[in-house]
Design a protein around this motif. Structure first.
Motif, PDB file in Angstrom:
ATOM      1  N   UNK A  63       5.304   2.771  -2.830  1.00 11.52           N
ATOM      2  CA  UNK A  63       5.064   4.070  -3.390  1.00 11.52           C
ATOM      3  C   UNK A  63       5.273   4.032  -4.774  1.00 11.52           C
ATOM      4  N   UNK A  64       6.589   3.262  -5.005  1.00  8.16           N
ATOM      5  CA  UNK A  64       7.089   3.208  -6.477  1.00  8.16           C
ATOM      6  C   UNK A  64       6.004   2.166  -6.923  1.00  8.16           C
ATOM      7  N   UNK A  65       5.599   1.127  -6.598  1.00  9.20           N
ATOM      8  CA  UNK A  65       4.843   0.195  -7.243  1.00  9.20           C
ATOM      9  C   UNK A  65       3.438   0.670  -7.571  1.00  9.20           C
ATOM     10  N   UNK A  66       2.858   1.247  -6.722  1.00  9.34           N
ATOM     11  CA  UNK A  66       1.515   1.853  -7.029  1.00  9.34           C
ATOM     12  C   UNK A  66       1.637   3.142  -8.156  1.00  9.34           C
ATOM     13  N   UNK A  67       2.801   3.839  -7.779  1.00 11.29           N
ATOM     14  CA  UNK A  67       2.785   5.056  -8.822  1.00 11.29           C
ATOM     15  C   UNK A  67       3.159   4.539 -10.093  1.00 11.29           C
ATOM     16  N   UNK A  68       4.144   3.449 -10.210  1.00  9.53           N
ATOM     17  CA  UNK A  68       4.519   3.215 -11.649  1.00  9.53           C
ATOM     18  C   UNK A  68       3.456   2.339 -12.335  1.00  9.53           C
ATOM     19  N   UNK A  69       2.926   1.312 -11.468  1.00 10.18           N
ATOM     20  CA  UNK A  69       1.616   0.926 -12.012  1.00 10.18           C
ATOM     21  C   UNK A  69       0.418   1.864 -12.644  1.00 10.18           C
ATOM     22  N   UNK A  70       0.181   2.996 -11.992  1.00  4.35           N
ATOM     23  CA  UNK A  70      -0.818   3.908 -12.616  1.00  4.35           C
ATOM     24  C   UNK A  70      -0.384   4.561 -13.836  1.00  4.35           C
ATOM     25  N   UNK A  71       1.036   4.801 -14.016  1.00  4.30           N
ATOM     26  CA  UNK A  71       1.751   5.502 -15.044  1.00  4.30           C
ATOM     27  C   UNK A  71       1.527   4.341 -16.077  1.00  4.30           C
ATOM     28  N   UNK A  72       1.796   3.055 -15.857  1.00  4.59           N
ATOM     29  CA  UNK A  72       1.534   2.092 -16.870  1.00  4.59           C
ATOM     30  C   UNK A  72       0.245   2.107 -17.589  1.00  4.59           C
ATOM     31  N   UNK A  73      -0.706   2.086 -16.777  1.00  8.93           N
ATOM     32  CA  UNK A  73      -2.062   2.141 -16.873  1.00  8.93           C
ATOM     33  C   UNK A  73      -2.663   3.200 -17.702  1.00  8.93           C
TER      34      UNK A  73
END
Length: 382
Positions: A82-92
């Motif tokens: 959940x962290x990896x996908x969520x933080x990736x979306x924020x960075x994008x």
């Protein structure tokens, strides 16, 4: 590395999710927001929800992104996903120039990895801590090693942490000794309490109740201590509380693996106060009024010595050996008899107590955040 458009401030995405991360990063966030060279974007995972929000409120920080990732009894692999996908979306969405993480949490590790996947530079605050045992503390030792393998800038709190990174063949120019930002935070909150005493009056009833007693402060939450370790810690606290001259104040972590043991073993004891987790000003107040801190936390090993309070560490190893070497902290493990013996020495032997209380705190001078921001500006070329 320079930013693509020098006419605009460098956008720094600061990622964190737990109370200790918030405490150690808010001085850096304050410094970034005060510097026109930078645009600071804050993303929280809410790996600790309630305890995190308390720090954000006191520090006056409103996150730009809040993932709110926690679910009941969530496994580490589910949390990490959940962290990896969520933080990736924020960075994008945020399109930062750099990503800053702190310490060794799952949030910090996932933040570093998500940034690496996007070829974004990662700046690691409190870099280089090592216990050299991948299961103590668990999973933090591996988390910080992962971050260390991909970070661009390593802000080491001490020369010991710097040496650990150099031993791992990190390029020396990438490593900078800054001191630990937790000392900056403690100085800040102490000043806030002086200006606004109402921030830390919530312990007044306990101060009255335990007047004339020698207070031992306790924190415990490490995963590797769940089960038998927690049972042993509870046994030790029961024995300590049998002393008529001693009282224990224990802000009990919200994790049910801690609460169910401590509530079952320690509720109703006259000399033990099991209380809800403290906000940051009240925790600083607890550090001030106690004589000894008994903990399995990392940050307490740094904070308590800044106020001259000996720390007994309920772990077999520590990634902060500087405190042990300096004499401000001592490793005691989780054996109940050992814990009771070591606390008794400090309570009964003035010379032993003073030797720890007066030892020099090796973790910083309160200027770490300023150094980090200046080093970041130098790295970017602004």
């Amino acid at each position: 590395m320079t930013i693509s458009d020098p006419a605009r401030p460098a956008r720094i995405l600061v990622v964190f999710g737990t109370r200790p991360e918030a405490i150690k990063l808010f001085p850096v966030i304050h410094a970034l927001k005060a510097d026109p060279r930078f645009e600071c974007v804050v993303c929280v995972s809410a790996q600790h929800r309630q305890m995190l929000d308390q720090v954000l409120e006191i520090a006056g920080i409103v996150p730009d992104h809040d993932l709110d990732v926690m679910q009941p009894d969530q496994s580490l692999d589910a949390l990490t996903a959940r962290l990896l996908t969520g933080l990736g979306q924020v960075m994008d969405a945020a399109r930062p120039d750099r990503v800053m993480v702190q310490g060794d949490t799952a949030t910090a590790m996932a933040g570093g990895l998500a940034a690496y996947y996007r070829k974004l530079p990662v700046d690691h605050v409190e870099a280089g801590l090592r216990s050299y045992n991948i299961f103590h503390p668990w999973p933090e030792e591996v988390n910080r090693k992962i971050i260390g393998s991909l970070a661009s800038l390593h802000f080491a709190p001490t020369t010991t942490a710097e040496a650990a990174l150099l031993k791992e063949n990190v390029e020396p120019a990438r490593v900078h000794v800054t001191g630990n930002t937790v000392i900056d935070a403690l100085h800040w909150v102490t000043g806030e309490i002086e200006r606004r005493p109402q921030l830390a009056t919530g312990l007044a009833e306990l101060e009255t109740r335990f007047a004339g007693k020698r207070v031992v402060g306790v924190t415990s939450h490490r995963r590797e201590n769940f089960g038998e370790g927690m049972e042993q810690i509870a046994t030790a606290i029961r024995r300590i509380a049998e002393r008529p001259d001693t009282a224990v104040i224990f802000p009990v972590h919200l994790n049910p693996n801690v609460r169910k043991v401590m509530n079952a073993r320690l509720s109703g004891l006259d000399n033990v106060a099991l209380i809800e987790p403290l906000d940051y000003p009240h925790f600083a107040r607890l550090l001030s009024l106690c004589e000894i801190m008994l903990t399995d936390s990392g940050g307490v090993q740094e904070e308590a010595p800044a106020l001259g309070k000996p720390v007994l560490v309920m772990r077999e190893t520590t990634e902060r050996p500087e405190g042990v070497a300096a004499g401000t902290a001592k490793l005691v493990g989780t054996d109940a008899a050992r814990i009771v013996s070591e606390i008794s020495i400090l309570l009964d032997d003035t010379e032993s107590y003073e030797a720890m209380a007066r030892a020099h705190n090796p973790f910083g001078d309160g200027e770490a955040a300023r150094r980090i921001v200046e080093l970041l500006g130098h790295e970017i070329g602004i």
